[in-house]
Enzyme design. Sequence first.
Site, short mmCIF file in Angstrom:
data_model
loop_
_atom_site.label_atom_id
_atom_site.label_comp_id
_atom_site.label_asym_id
_atom_site.label_seq_id
_atom_site.Cartn_x
_atom_site.Cartn_y
_atom_site.Cartn_z
N GLU A 1 -0.14 2.11 0.86
CA GLU A 1 -1.14 1.21 1.45
C GLU A 1 -2.40 1.03 0.62
OE1 GLU A 1 -1.62 2.53 5.51
OE2 GLU A 1 0.49 2.20 5.97
N GLU B 1 10.20 2.01 6.70
CA GLU B 1 9.71 2.48 8.01
C GLU B 1 10.10 1.49 9.12
OE1 GLU B 1 5.55 3.58 7.86
OE2 GLU B 1 5.71 4.35 5.81
C1 GLA Z 1 2.26 4.19 8.21
C2 GLA Z 1 2.50 5.39 7.33
C3 GLA Z 1 3.39 6.37 7.99
C4 GLA Z 1 3.10 6.56 9.45
C5 GLA Z 1 3.14 5.25 10.13
C6 GLA Z 1 2.96 5.47 11.59
O1 GLA Z 1 3.21 3.24 8.14
O2 GLA Z 1 3.02 5.10 6.08
O3 GLA Z 1 3.25 7.60 7.38
O4 GLA Z 1 1.88 7.17 9.63
O5 GLA Z 1 2.11 4.47 9.58
O6 GLA Z 1 3.70 6.56 12.09
#
Ligand code: GLA
Length: 383
Positions: A172, A279
């Site tokens: 990020e 994710e």
């Molecule tokens: C982001 C992070 C993850 C996690 C998610 C929420 O995407 O990369 O590590 O914290 O948020 O669970």
Amino acid sequence: MTRREGLVQRRDALRLLTGLGILAWPGGRLAAEADDPLPSLKEKYASDFAIGVSLGGNVPADYSPEELALIRGQFAVLTPENCMKMEHVARREGRFDFGQADAFVDFAGKNGFAICGHVLVWARDEHSPKWFFAQGDKPASRDLLLERLRTHIQTLAGRYEGKIASWDVVNEALDDAKEGYLRPSRWLEVAGPEFIAKAFEYAREAAPRALLIYNDYNNEQPAKRAKMLRLLRALLDKHVPVDAVGLQGHFQSGQVPFKALDETLVAIKGLGLKAVISELDIAMVPRDRWFADNGAHRKELSKSDPYKDGCPPERLERQAREYAELFRLFRRHARVIERVTFWNLHDGRSWLNTFPWKHTEYPLLFDRACRPKTAFREVMKAT
Ligand code: GLA
């Protein structure tokens, strides 16, 4: 005889008896079939990409036998949700806490899972321990900050060298603001944009064989994608060892960005990099209003829990169609996609039940009792 072999034998015997007309079953369905093990997602997609899941808490201690069976049956790669983050392992200078991370790696190793390490640097101040940026009462110098980053990465990635197949190295770092490029943070302020390149270099030293990933959210959206491609090109021009891009894939039902994903996967391939869907989930409760209008709707939203008594079946069917469409898309890009990881095991364990406010969510393929949802069946049928 294993339980599975027992079931198969019982089922075959019943099939033989019904086939011979000795036994008849109402509706023509064999009772034993209800107990059949679930077909496996990781097996279905084995020749396309690996299927993974993120697990929070203590692994395996916090997981029920049903949950462990689901993990073993459906997934090949595990990502630790939190226990390897800086804010967890490096809360204080010089003191590492590897308790949960060691248990996680041990569980994965003993059960034949690959691991995606998550994460070496999360470029947001709220997730970076304050001590990294301080030198006594003064702000840390650039050199000291980079030295600390190197020690952190060498200690963490070095500890599990050979046991962790891929690492989310930087998370990020791109700015969401329209005019911005890199997210404002103390990393950027003190070390300059090179903190990103340095993180990858340190990671390569510590984990020479791991797939090194740049991970972000909404990075398939055209504006953020352009920033990401700029960043990746700059890193590649300088021979920084970045191998892959993580597209987090925290989607919302009704707004899954199929076209943007398609274009982004083409662009990633064009750079000669790999992609991971790192994710994945599809939220049923829209969250855009939470972030709109400077947070003006938060008070009202924080009381809303539209699906607390259950999610309407037509909504879950729409989600199932979206998941199937996504997997068809992923399959078309199987040569560039290394892995598709779901963010959490089942609806009851999803982080979205508390993000961005507490409410009941249904974003995954399995329900709170570990039963497959319509979405699972559609993904298993998708061709
Ligand atoms: C982001 C992070 C993850 C996690 C998610 C929420 O995407 O990369 O590590 O914290 O948020 O669970």
